[in-house]
Design an enzyme around this catalytic site. Structure first.
Site, PDB file in Angstrom:
ATOM      1  N   LYS A 220     -11.568  10.194  -2.117  1.00 51.40           N
ATOM      2  CA  LYS A 220     -11.200   8.779  -2.076  1.00 51.40           C
ATOM      3  C   LYS A 220     -11.589   7.873  -0.733  1.00 51.40           C
ATOM      4  CE  LYS A 220      -6.917   6.240  -1.032  1.00 51.40           C
ATOM      5  NZ  LYS A 220      -5.431   6.139  -0.851  1.00 51.40           N
ATOM      6  N   ASP A 225      -7.088  -0.103   3.460  1.00 52.89           N
ATOM      7  CA  ASP A 225      -6.023  -0.343   2.273  1.00 52.89           C
ATOM      8  C   ASP A 225      -4.761  -1.153   2.893  1.00 52.89           C
ATOM      9  OD1 ASP A 225      -4.125   0.120   0.554  1.00 52.89           O
ATOM     10  OD2 ASP A 225      -3.555   2.278   1.011  1.00 52.89           O
ATOM     11  N   LYS A 232       1.107  -3.743   2.660  1.00 52.50           N
ATOM     12  CA  LYS A 232       1.979  -3.049   3.681  1.00 52.50           C
ATOM     13  C   LYS A 232       2.453  -3.613   4.726  1.00 52.50           C
ATOM     14  CE  LYS A 232      -1.233   1.182   3.061  1.00 52.50           C
ATOM     15  NZ  LYS A 232      -0.039   2.030   2.564  1.00 52.50           N
ATOM     16  N   ASP A 243      -8.411   5.209   5.408  1.00 56.52           N
ATOM     17  CA  ASP A 243      -8.114   5.605   4.031  1.00 56.52           C
ATOM     18  C   ASP A 243      -9.206   6.204   3.425  1.00 56.52           C
ATOM     19  OD1 ASP A 243      -6.124   5.983   2.244  1.00 56.52           O
ATOM     20  OD2 ASP A 243      -6.067   4.175   1.442  1.00 56.52           O
ATOM     21  N   ASP A 302      -0.579  -0.999  -4.075  1.00 55.47           N
ATOM     22  CA  ASP A 302      -0.776   0.057  -2.935  1.00 55.47           C
ATOM     23  C   ASP A 302      -1.073   1.354  -3.478  1.00 55.47           C
ATOM     24  OD1 ASP A 302      -1.251   0.686  -0.348  1.00 55.47           O
ATOM     25  OD2 ASP A 302       1.047   0.560   0.003  1.00 55.47           O
ATOM     26  N   GLU A 304      -3.676   2.154  -5.039  1.00 58.22           N
ATOM     27  CA  GLU A 304      -4.865   2.264  -5.433  1.00 58.22           C
ATOM     28  C   GLU A 304      -5.782   3.352  -5.395  1.00 58.22           C
ATOM     29  OE1 GLU A 304      -3.893   2.004  -2.322  1.00 58.22           O
ATOM     30  OE2 GLU A 304      -5.317   3.148  -1.339  1.00 58.22           O
ATOM     31  N   ARG A 306      -5.198   6.485  -6.690  1.00 56.65           N
ATOM     32  CA  ARG A 306      -5.165   7.117  -7.767  1.00 56.65           C
ATOM     33  C   ARG A 306      -5.948   6.472  -8.823  1.00 56.65           C
ATOM     34  NH1 ARG A 306       1.238   7.122  -7.800  1.00 56.65           N
ATOM     35  NH2 ARG A 306       0.479   7.091  -5.508  1.00 56.65           N
TER      36      ARG A 306
HETATM   37  N1  BES Z   1      -3.349   5.167   1.493  1.00 53.05           N
HETATM   38  C1  BES Z   1      -1.914   5.218   1.181  1.00 53.05           C
HETATM   39  C2  BES Z   1      -1.249   6.637   1.645  1.00 53.05           C
HETATM   40  C3  BES Z   1      -1.007   6.706   3.018  1.00 53.05           C
HETATM   41  C4  BES Z   1      -0.146   6.196   3.877  1.00 53.05           C
HETATM   42  C5  BES Z   1      -1.670   7.957   3.590  1.00 53.05           C
HETATM   43  C6  BES Z   1       0.156   6.626   5.066  1.00 53.05           C
HETATM   44  C7  BES Z   1      -1.512   8.174   5.070  1.00 53.05           C
HETATM   45  C8  BES Z   1      -0.791   7.525   5.883  1.00 53.05           C
HETATM   46  C9  BES Z   1      -2.004   5.150  -0.500  1.00 53.05           C
HETATM   47  O1  BES Z   1      -2.857   4.257  -0.861  1.00 53.05           O
HETATM   48  C10 BES Z   1      -0.592   4.302  -0.590  1.00 53.05           C
HETATM   49  O2  BES Z   1      -0.206   3.310  -0.163  1.00 53.05           O
HETATM   50  N2  BES Z   1       0.457   5.221  -1.284  1.00 53.05           N
HETATM   51  C11 BES Z   1       1.628   4.348  -1.520  1.00 53.05           C
HETATM   52  C12 BES Z   1       1.826   4.937  -2.968  1.00 53.05           C
HETATM   53  C13 BES Z   1       2.704   4.145  -3.562  1.00 53.05           C
HETATM   54  C14 BES Z   1       2.729   2.745  -3.648  1.00 53.05           C
HETATM   55  C15 BES Z   1       3.063   4.582  -5.080  1.00 53.05           C
HETATM   56  C16 BES Z   1       2.667   5.351  -0.540  1.00 53.05           C
HETATM   57  O3  BES Z   1       2.505   6.638  -0.485  1.00 53.05           O
HETATM   58  O4  BES Z   1       3.355   4.867  -0.075  1.00 53.05           O
HETATM   59 ZN    ZN Z   2      -4.749   4.274   0.074  1.00 47.18          ZN
HETATM   60 ZN    ZN Z   3      -2.225   2.071  -0.844  1.00 48.44          ZN
END
Ligand code: BES
Ligand code: ZN
Ligand code: ZN
Length: 449
Positions: A220, A225, A232, A243, A302, A304, A306
């Site tokens: 990825k 992000d 966020k 990211d 968020d 994105e 997957r």
């Molecule tokens: N890149 C983030 C996950 C992340 C967050 C990695 C903090 C490292 C530190 C990912 O794209 C994301 O935002 N995931 C969300 C998913 C949710 C919206 C289903 C999450 O984990 O909050």
């Molecule tokens: Zn992400």
């Molecule tokens: Zn995200």
């Protein structure tokens, strides 16, 4: 940093010794406590502490004795130890100074480490050489990660991948928006819509294994992000240039494999996008048709990672891989579950899981297996599309893994959620920022699998 082997301590180079406690005799001694209580995890940090001590003291050259790192209750071969020392000296010496002004006296890093080993046999020498290659490649990955989003766009990442592969036999193909449209990569395109930076799909091939089926690595690479319309807030948004670390790890893992001339066929696929907010972004609730034909209801923009990985998992099919591994900073839920020291592993293949867990312990790229139970699939069901990308309240790391599994067809697969180790943590004696995980694990797995 140069790392060399010598049968005795060269004159004028201070020796850093490991001592148990009371007997600390010189400022160069490092107190490590009871030698009988050494573990592999502590050994890793101890090696790094030697470099930290040298930096503290402003030493430019240091010597260490290989035998000093041999402990009564720690089983480790001499070769493995030599590699471990080289890798961890390099990781500990790394500083990310790209955006800083150089101080008059220069950076506070060590220029040379001499490993004293009487026998200096060929194997130990070779292990040090290997360790240097691995350590340097991990540090390159960290630099890509630490480079800010304004300076590392998907296009720049593709250039960096090309640069990194120079001098190896890797061939690179970079797909732009047009090519992705032809392939109907609706996932990557949908996430990229909100950014002025166009997406890239990076394909790297290293063919050192004759007619054997390849191993495909997927990473990825979200160069920033923001969360998209589901912006966020204070949850580490300023760190989201990191990211893309799954992608960077995969790029440097295949480059390392090529430099080490592994007799394997390896393919790396890196979907690279920027997840931004604009009048052109995805709307929450949009339904996206992926390359596989499976539709996704994007309940949270968020999620994105997957969505872009879905297309990469489908693209992987054309290579008839004997194994696919994806690496992604995928969920904050994995960080909630595991903290910052160990990443999450998901796979249905028990043998593969066992192997990855073991290599994790050996390499320092630690992994903990979480369930990939079909019973959790209700978390990603959608009323209007085939599946949904949403914010599951509980079990969100599992939900994300099951989401990916939906796109896995015809090959064995493991998913590595490295969000817990996106940045280095307190106490591990590494510079702040990207950790460079799990390159060392991947190279061992590629060698063995
Ligand atoms: N890149 C983030 C996950 C992340 C967050 C990695 C903090 C490292 C530190 C990912 O794209 C994301 O935002 N995931 C969300 C998913 C949710 C919206 C289903 C999450 O984990 O909050
Ligand atoms: Zn992400
Ligand atoms: Zn995200």
């Amino acid at each position: 940093m140069k790392i060399s082997l010598a049968p005795a301590r060269p004159k004028n180079i201070p020796l850093i010794r490991l001592v148990e406690g009371g007997e600390r005799a010189s400022p160069y001694d490092l107190v490590i406590g009871n030698r009988r209580e050494m573990t592999r995890r502590r050994l890793t940090v101890t090696i790094r502490k030697v470099i930290a001590r040298a930096k503290e003291l402003g030493l430019r050259k240091i010597a260490i004795r290989l035998n000093d790192f041999v402990f009564p209750h720690l089983a480790i071969s001499r070769q493995d130890l030599a590699e471990h020392i080289a890798v961890n000296c390099l990781l500990a010496n790394y500083e990310f100074v790209y955006y800083k002004t150089r101080p008059k006296e220069g950076w506070h890093t060590v220029q040379e480490a001499v490993v004293i080993e009487k026998g200096s046999d060929k194997e130990v020498k070779e292990s040090i050489r290997r360790g240097i290659m691995i350590g340097n490649e991990i540090n390159e990955c960290r630099t890509l990660g630490n480079t800010r989003a304004a300076d590392l766009t998907p296009a720049r990442l593709a250039e960096a991948a090309t640069q990194a592969a120079l001098g190896t036999s890797i061939t690179i193909e970079i797909l732009g928006k047009k090519e992705m449209e032809k392939l109907m990569m609706g996932g990557v395109l949908a996430v990229a819509k909100g950014s002025v930076e166009e997406p890239r799909f990076i394909i790297m091939k290293y063919l050192g294994g004759g007619s054997e089926q390849p191993i495909v690595l997927i990473g990825k690479a979200v160069t920033f992000d923001s969360g998209g319309m589901n912006l966020k807030r204070d949850d580490y948004i300023a760190e989201m240039h990191l990211d893309m670390l799954g992608g960077a790890a995969v790029i440097h893992a295949i480059v390392l494999a090529a430099k080490m001339k592994l007799k394997k066929n390896i393919i790396a696929l890196i979907p690279a996008v920027e997840n931004m907010v604009s009048g052109a972004s995805m709307h929450p609730g949009d339904i996206v048709r992926t390359m596989s034909g499976t539709t996704i209801e994007v309940l949270n923009t968020d999620a994105e990672g997957r969505i872009i990985l879905a297309d990469a998992l489908t693209y992987a099919e054309r290579f008839h891989p004997r194994l696919v591994i994806d690496v992604a900073t995928l969920t904050s839920a994995a960080v909630v579950a595991l903290g910052q020291m160990i990443s999450a592993l998901f796979t249905d293949d028990d043998d593969l899981a066992e192997r990855i867990l073991k290599l994790g312990q050996d390499s320092g790229d630690y992994f903990w297996r979480l369930p990939l139970w079909e019973e959790y699939r209700y978390l990603i069901k959608s009323d209007f599309a085939d599946i949904s990308a949403n914010r599951a309240r509980w079990g969100a790391a599992i939900a994300a893994a099951l989401f990916l599994k939906t796109f896995v067809r015809k090959y064995p697969w493991a998913h590595l959620d490295i969000a817990p180790r996106i940045w280095t943590s307190e106490g591990e004696c590494l510079a702040k920022g990207a950790s460079g995980t799990p390159i060392r694990l991947l190279i061992r797995l590629l060698e063995q699998y």
